[in-house]
Design an enzyme around this catalytic site. Sequence first.
Site, mmCIF file in Angstrom:
data_model
loop_
_atom_site.group_PDB
_atom_site.id
_atom_site.type_symbol
_atom_site.label_atom_id
_atom_site.label_comp_id
_atom_site.label_asym_id
_atom_site.label_seq_id
_atom_site.Cartn_x
_atom_site.Cartn_y
_atom_site.Cartn_z
ATOM 1 N N ASP A 35 0.838 -1.199 0.000
ATOM 2 C CA ASP A 35 0.000 0.000 0.000
ATOM 3 C C ASP A 35 0.877 1.255 0.000
ATOM 4 O O ASP A 35 1.711 1.428 0.901
ATOM 5 C CB ASP A 35 -0.856 -0.058 1.279
ATOM 6 C CG ASP A 35 -2.017 0.899 1.262
ATOM 7 O OD1 ASP A 35 -2.126 1.694 0.318
ATOM 8 O OD2 ASP A 35 -2.818 0.856 2.206
ATOM 9 N N ASP A 36 0.701 2.108 -0.989
ATOM 10 C CA ASP A 36 1.483 3.361 -1.078
ATOM 11 C C ASP A 36 2.997 3.102 -1.169
ATOM 12 O O ASP A 36 3.789 3.942 -0.730
ATOM 13 C CB ASP A 36 1.244 4.271 0.151
ATOM 14 C CG ASP A 36 -0.044 5.066 0.069
ATOM 15 O OD1 ASP A 36 -0.868 4.779 -0.813
ATOM 16 O OD2 ASP A 36 -0.222 5.979 0.896
ATOM 17 N N CYS A 73 -5.422 4.051 -4.013
ATOM 18 C CA CYS A 73 -5.821 2.823 -3.325
ATOM 19 C C CYS A 73 -7.126 2.184 -3.807
ATOM 20 O O CYS A 73 -7.143 1.092 -4.369
ATOM 21 C CB CYS A 73 -5.920 3.171 -1.853
ATOM 22 S SG CYS A 73 -6.640 1.918 -0.884
ATOM 23 N N ARG A 77 -7.595 -1.224 -6.148
ATOM 24 C CA ARG A 77 -8.155 -2.455 -5.560
ATOM 25 C C ARG A 77 -9.368 -2.919 -6.359
ATOM 26 O O ARG A 77 -9.568 -4.111 -6.592
ATOM 27 C CB ARG A 77 -8.532 -2.206 -4.091
ATOM 28 C CG ARG A 77 -7.330 -2.298 -3.191
ATOM 29 C CD ARG A 77 -7.464 -1.489 -1.914
ATOM 30 N NE ARG A 77 -6.165 -0.915 -1.653
ATOM 31 C CZ ARG A 77 -5.231 -1.456 -0.861
ATOM 32 N NH1 ARG A 77 -5.489 -2.538 -0.174
ATOM 33 N NH2 ARG A 77 -4.045 -0.902 -0.752
ATOM 34 N N LYS A 130 -6.258 -4.977 4.026
ATOM 35 C CA LYS A 130 -7.070 -3.777 3.757
ATOM 36 C C LYS A 130 -8.023 -3.987 2.594
ATOM 37 O O LYS A 130 -7.603 -4.313 1.493
ATOM 38 C CB LYS A 130 -6.100 -2.614 3.486
ATOM 39 C CG LYS A 130 -6.758 -1.330 3.020
ATOM 40 C CD LYS A 130 -5.769 -0.184 3.054
ATOM 41 C CE LYS A 130 -6.135 0.921 2.091
ATOM 42 N NZ LYS A 130 -5.174 2.023 2.078
ATOM 43 N N HIS A 132 -11.181 -1.705 1.583
ATOM 44 C CA HIS A 132 -11.313 -0.358 1.016
ATOM 45 C C HIS A 132 -12.048 -0.292 -0.324
ATOM 46 O O HIS A 132 -11.785 0.594 -1.139
ATOM 47 C CB HIS A 132 -9.922 0.307 0.887
ATOM 48 C CG HIS A 132 -9.982 1.789 1.158
ATOM 49 N ND1 HIS A 132 -9.002 2.665 0.733
ATOM 50 C CD2 HIS A 132 -10.914 2.548 1.797
ATOM 51 C CE1 HIS A 132 -9.321 3.893 1.106
ATOM 52 N NE2 HIS A 132 -10.489 3.841 1.750
ATOM 53 N N HIS A 220 1.812 2.265 3.997
ATOM 54 C CA HIS A 220 0.935 3.450 4.054
ATOM 55 C C HIS A 220 1.072 4.153 5.411
ATOM 56 O O HIS A 220 1.301 3.484 6.412
ATOM 57 C CB HIS A 220 -0.500 2.948 3.869
ATOM 58 C CG HIS A 220 -1.527 3.999 3.613
ATOM 59 N ND1 HIS A 220 -1.907 4.929 4.550
ATOM 60 C CD2 HIS A 220 -2.284 4.257 2.526
ATOM 61 C CE1 HIS A 220 -2.846 5.707 4.055
ATOM 62 N NE2 HIS A 220 -3.101 5.321 2.813
ATOM 63 N N ASP A 326 -0.282 -0.652 -4.819
ATOM 64 C CA ASP A 326 -1.521 -0.069 -5.347
ATOM 65 C C ASP A 326 -1.345 1.307 -5.971
ATOM 66 O O ASP A 326 -2.206 1.779 -6.705
ATOM 67 C CB ASP A 326 -2.610 -0.024 -4.251
ATOM 68 C CG ASP A 326 -2.258 0.942 -3.112
ATOM 69 O OD1 ASP A 326 -1.078 1.316 -2.960
ATOM 70 O OD2 ASP A 326 -3.185 1.314 -2.373
ATOM 71 N N ASN A 327 -0.266 1.995 -5.624
ATOM 72 C CA ASN A 327 0.058 3.302 -6.241
ATOM 73 C C ASN A 327 1.476 3.676 -5.832
ATOM 74 O O ASN A 327 2.104 2.964 -5.050
ATOM 75 C CB ASN A 327 -0.946 4.397 -5.831
ATOM 76 C CG ASN A 327 -1.248 4.451 -4.348
ATOM 77 O OD1 ASN A 327 -2.349 4.116 -3.922
ATOM 78 N ND2 ASN A 327 -0.277 4.856 -3.548
ATOM 79 N N LYS A 376 1.696 9.262 -5.777
ATOM 80 C CA LYS A 376 0.318 8.770 -5.718
ATOM 81 C C LYS A 376 -0.622 9.919 -6.097
ATOM 82 O O LYS A 376 -0.376 11.069 -5.698
ATOM 83 C CB LYS A 376 0.045 8.338 -4.270
ATOM 84 C CG LYS A 376 -1.388 8.080 -3.894
ATOM 85 C CD LYS A 376 -1.449 7.836 -2.400
ATOM 86 C CE LYS A 376 -2.804 7.445 -1.888
ATOM 87 N NZ LYS A 376 -2.795 7.139 -0.454
HETATM 88 O O1 4NS Z 1 -9.111 10.630 4.420
HETATM 89 N N1 4NS Z 1 -8.983 9.429 4.651
HETATM 90 O O2 4NS Z 1 -9.622 8.833 5.485
HETATM 91 C C1 4NS Z 1 -8.029 8.711 3.884
HETATM 92 C C2 4NS Z 1 -7.364 9.352 2.862
HETATM 93 C C3 4NS Z 1 -6.422 8.650 2.116
HETATM 94 C C4 4NS Z 1 -6.190 7.336 2.407
HETATM 95 O O3 4NS Z 1 -5.264 6.673 1.679
HETATM 96 S S1 4NS Z 1 -5.665 5.767 0.473
HETATM 97 O O4 4NS Z 1 -4.441 5.071 0.177
HETATM 98 O O5 4NS Z 1 -6.672 4.851 0.928
HETATM 99 O O6 4NS Z 1 -6.093 6.589 -0.604
HETATM 100 C C5 4NS Z 1 -6.847 6.697 3.437
HETATM 101 C C6 4NS Z 1 -7.780 7.384 4.174
#
Ligand code: 4NS
Length: 536
Positions: A35-36, A73, A77, A130, A132, A220, A326-327, A376
């Site tokens: 992730d990230d 993200c 996914r 995760k 999401h 992340h 994912d990015n 990202k």
């Molecule tokens: O604002 N949020 O809750 C938030 C923002 C970005 C985030 O990261 S991402 O990789 O899911 O886009 C996760 C949560």
Amino acid sequence: MRRRYITAILTLTCFSFSGYPQTKKRPNIIIILADDMGYSDIGCFGSEIQTPNLDDLARNGLKMTNFYNASRCCPSRASLLTGLFQHQAGVGDMMNTRPQSAYQGYLNNNCVTIAEALKRAGYNAFMTGKWHVGQAPEHWPLKRGFDRYYGLIDGAASYFGLYPYRPNQKLTIALGDKPVTPGENYYSTNAYTDYAIKFIEESEPSGKPFFLYLAYQAPHWPLHALPEDIARYRGEYKEGWDKLREARFKKMKQLGILDKNCELSPRDKQVSDWESLSQEEKESWEEKMAVYAAMIDRMDQNIGRIKSKLKELGEDQNTVIIFLSDNGGSNESIRGNGFLPDIIEAAKKPASDPASFTSYGFAGANLSNTPFRLFKHWEYEGGTATPFIAWAPSVIKKGNVSSQPAHIIDIMPTCLDLAGAKYPKAYKGNTIKPTEGLSLIPLFNGKEWKGHDALYFEHEGNKAVRHGDWKIVSEFPENKWRLYNLKADRSELVDLSDKHKAKVKELASLYESWAKRAEVIPFEELNSNRGDKFQN
Ligand SMILES: O=[N+]([O-])c1ccc(OS(=O)(=O)O)cc1
């Protein structure tokens, strides 16, 4: 009895595409998603971070150097799971509910997930980590084909438990379809692996092959790691970001990840000259990088645990593992806006404190995405290029490296092809959109792969098309197409749009047809009609 009979029939047929011999059991399939995590963050893609287990998979498998995700993200996914572009699957942006169906924020009923398709073909399907792609319980993994699930439903959480990172926030860790509270000594990367191993072990007596989607939150934000892992990286980052970017760049060339003519992008304009920093600022960033490295290191250690378990169960020769991110590396942080002073302010507590929430900011993300520009969220290579590894001992030739462009939409058809399963035509009585991806199996088998005519990207108004060596990119809200020749200039440093106007026109027209087909709504229009429930 009937179930066993069907399993036996399925075991004896359907292997012609996968490269697995007719007599063999169908392969287990494991998709590991980071992730990230940036393009150069693992050892075999140039990093100083120690990832011996991933390096070993790459050494004995296939590395793809031009593999793309959807630059964020939720979209990535949705695409990975369904073989569609994110908008077609209902996750055009984030996991928020908007009125437009392509942006509803959870997987729709005109797509099927890999789990749903493989279950129909006799697989057990597990997920840990995760999710999401749907927040309401009716959209959780067990409702989308998975037999077992353990993990985080939301986008980010403390690695040490359910600590909210903004007031009144509710996060969910679920076991199956029930919210659970993590116990003592919880660290999410370890916990996701523990459950993955448990699900694999429990699957063995069924005699069925399994599909495991292991979606780590690492690395992340928030920067949370275990003290013993952080300790191993203290001192590693003291030379500062410029030297580290140069070292990665050099290693990437040695490893054949980058072409000889590729240039290192200049330090991002948001990042200061290292020498201009105070000692406190330097030490703060070094500590954050040590934590970041420790998070990736711990993910790799856990991938090692999965490999050992497969070996112990005698399943290692019959399992395919795919690894990607994912990015690109992210400058975002939930407290502070990614600039170093804000991050220092946000991180009043040490990284082992569950209540600390911070990130490594622009400077860290700039290093993660070496040699590319931006992060990202953008459709430049820094946002969309991921390291990609596929390991399958009885199929993939050792040490293979491919530079053919491929995309996260290709994962679903690849899994189906490996399983000898068909792409379903209907889901809950609804017609399913045809997959946009292509199976990577010919590449796995060392054969010629036709590849894509073009690859397309859209995220929050940022856009791109890759067509052969050419790529057009547009940033929101500027909305101006820039043109790059990636063969000569993978880092996208020289905009050729004024010189090759016809090429821009040709690719822009490809984008317009795709955007229509993929149900993209121009971002200005989307935001003028956000819907009552939208919140980010
Ligand atoms: O604002 N949020 O809750 C938030 C923002 C970005 C985030 O990261 S991402 O990789 O899911 O886009 C996760 C949560």
